[in-house]
Write an enzyme that holds these catalytic residues in place. Sequence first.
Site, PDB file in Angstrom:
ATOM      1  N   GLY A   1     123.757  13.046  59.136  1.00 50.68           N
ATOM      2  CA  GLY A   1     122.587  12.980  60.008  1.00 50.68           C
ATOM      3  C   GLY A   1     121.280  12.715  59.279  1.00 50.68           C
ATOM      4  O   GLY A   1     120.570  11.751  59.583  1.00 50.68           O
TER       5      GLY A   1
ATOM      6  N   LYS B   1     121.414  22.753  50.617  1.00 45.76           N
ATOM      7  CA  LYS B   1     122.161  23.853  49.992  1.00 45.76           C
ATOM      8  C   LYS B   1     123.457  23.419  49.325  1.00 45.76           C
ATOM      9  O   LYS B   1     124.149  22.541  49.820  1.00 45.76           O
ATOM     10  CB  LYS B   1     122.522  24.875  51.072  1.00 45.76           C
ATOM     11  CG  LYS B   1     121.320  25.618  51.619  1.00 45.76           C
ATOM     12  CD  LYS B   1     121.781  26.585  52.673  1.00 45.76           C
ATOM     13  CE  LYS B   1     120.651  27.520  53.070  1.00 45.76           C
ATOM     14  NZ  LYS B   1     121.091  28.408  54.151  1.00 45.76           N
TER      15      LYS B   1
ATOM     16  N   ARG C   1     125.898   4.727  70.347  1.00 47.21           N
ATOM     17  CA  ARG C   1     127.325   5.048  70.487  1.00 47.21           C
ATOM     18  C   ARG C   1     127.984   4.231  71.599  1.00 47.21           C
ATOM     19  O   ARG C   1     129.168   3.899  71.500  1.00 47.21           O
ATOM     20  CB  ARG C   1     127.500   6.542  70.726  1.00 47.21           C
ATOM     21  CG  ARG C   1     127.262   7.312  69.452  1.00 47.21           C
ATOM     22  CD  ARG C   1     127.413   8.791  69.613  1.00 47.21           C
ATOM     23  NE  ARG C   1     127.571   9.410  68.301  1.00 47.21           N
ATOM     24  CZ  ARG C   1     127.499  10.705  68.076  1.00 47.21           C
ATOM     25  NH1 ARG C   1     127.277  11.535  69.068  1.00 47.21           N
ATOM     26  NH2 ARG C   1     127.670  11.181  66.854  1.00 47.21           N
TER      27      ARG C   1
HETATM   28  P1  AMP Z   1     121.376  18.708  54.453  1.00 45.10           P
HETATM   29  O1  AMP Z   1     121.414  18.889  55.938  1.00 45.10           O
HETATM   30  O2  AMP Z   1     122.118  19.751  53.679  1.00 45.10           O
HETATM   31  O3  AMP Z   1     121.707  17.292  54.026  1.00 45.10           O
HETATM   32  O4  AMP Z   1     119.873  18.970  54.035  1.00 45.10           O
HETATM   33  C1  AMP Z   1     118.830  18.127  54.405  1.00 45.10           C
HETATM   34  C2  AMP Z   1     117.557  18.890  54.291  1.00 45.10           C
HETATM   35  O5  AMP Z   1     117.339  19.250  52.946  1.00 45.10           O
HETATM   36  C3  AMP Z   1     116.353  18.073  54.697  1.00 45.10           C
HETATM   37  O6  AMP Z   1     115.808  18.626  55.860  1.00 45.10           O
HETATM   38  C4  AMP Z   1     115.399  18.213  53.519  1.00 45.10           C
HETATM   39  O7  AMP Z   1     114.064  18.479  53.912  1.00 45.10           O
HETATM   40  C5  AMP Z   1     115.952  19.387  52.775  1.00 45.10           C
HETATM   41  N1  AMP Z   1     115.580  19.366  51.352  1.00 45.10           N
HETATM   42  C6  AMP Z   1     115.767  18.371  50.477  1.00 45.10           C
HETATM   43  N2  AMP Z   1     115.223  18.676  49.286  1.00 45.10           N
HETATM   44  C7  AMP Z   1     114.691  19.907  49.389  1.00 45.10           C
HETATM   45  C8  AMP Z   1     113.979  20.762  48.488  1.00 45.10           C
HETATM   46  N3  AMP Z   1     113.738  20.403  47.229  1.00 45.10           N
HETATM   47  N4  AMP Z   1     113.562  21.945  48.957  1.00 45.10           N
HETATM   48  C9  AMP Z   1     113.806  22.305  50.257  1.00 45.10           C
HETATM   49  N5  AMP Z   1     114.468  21.546  51.139  1.00 45.10           N
HETATM   50  C10 AMP Z   1     114.916  20.355  50.722  1.00 45.10           C
END
Ligand code: AMP
Length: 398
Positions: A356, A198, A37
């Site tokens: 991130g 999610k 940064r």
């Molecule tokens: P986000 O912060 O919403 O982009 O989510 C990222 C996180 O989603 C990462 O830590 C991944 O390990 C998790 N993730 C991705 N695919 C899966 C899955 N099939 N089951 C559980 N967690 C997941």
Amino acid sequence: MTFRTLDDAPSLAGKTALVRVDFNVPMEGGKVTEDTRLRAAVPTIEKLRDAGAKVALLAHFDRPKGQRIPSMSLKPVVDDLERLLGAPVRFAADCVGDEARAVIADVDAGGVVLLENVRFHAGEEKNDPAFAKQLAELGDLYVNDAFSAAHRAHASTEGLARLLPAYAGESMRRELEALDAALGNPVKPVLGIVGGAKVSTKLDLLKNLVGKLDRLAIGGGMANTFLFAQGVDIGGSLAERDMADTAREILAEAEAKGCEILLPIDVVVATEVKPGAETRTVLAREEIGDDEKILDAGPLTVEKLVKAMALSRTLIWNGPLGVFEVPPFDAATVKAAQAAGQLAKTGAIVAVAGGGDTVAALHHAGVAEDMTFVSTAGGAFLEWMEGKPLPGVEALTV
Ligand code: AMP
């Protein structure tokens, strides 16, 4: 989107520029441990110095919530900034008032001053007009080079821009141009990849994207919710089963708007999320055990996704396709990232990614440098993908 840049500024010589930067850097024991940064701010600072302007840097660090908390001072940044600029940087122990005024007055044209954490004043996060006015009194013009803070309407990101001639800095300009090329005004066809844990945290994002993209690939944990909504057996997978109706609504909206949705056609399942776990690759319509979880997309899905990339001219990506932190569940994310990097490197597509986990995944795949643009902005990047106006950017538009 039209915004003012430093090239639009009349003569800068002898002027004082108040420059909002993002210096919220990782620090340990009073030492900066990662200086991305800081480096991002260098082109704007140099451009202003070369033009003969004084540069007064405004930034926040951590969350002091209007209190003067010594461990949240920006002072430790000074040494690293001096090293990167190859020039002295004066520190002012307050960002407004006599102290700030005196230090700024004491440097010559082309000099650089770092002002103390703007969040030591409660008026910053409240966007208090009186505090913004105190900031404005210190300079002749305002430059915002902190896209990552632009989703917040704070005094140093928004209020101040209304009080002085306001311009986008060089990093802000690069970021806005890349985002515009990816979603604002992209070359079609446009493919989106949205993954991550999610659906609930990315609802607005999905709703915005289905109205804008030609194709949208959904991966990661959130794909499980969509598969469940379509009656697929997802066993013990992470999913938001209570969001099945929402998932179906999004699919219906995508169809109505002509956005093709790509869901996993095969998946990698395992009973445990641990490195080197025993896995099975199954078609998404096959039955899986109650103790099995879908943890990654399978090779057929990746092949289909790579074909969709090759058919596209623009790619916008947020979120991993699987649990990429735990190999072998990084396979789909890594293969897809490498394909995107290859296409972007040859100029076949414009590939923009952010968020991130996505940045970490692209580094893990070794392709962060090959992408057209990787945004490290986090919250601001997501809000922009959701189609929300960013107050700090709106204040710079003409
Ligand atoms: P986000 O912060 O919403 O982009 O989510 C990222 C996180 O989603 C990462 O830590 C991944 O390990 C998790 N993730 C991705 N695919 C899966 C899955 N099939 N089951 C559980 N967690 C997941």
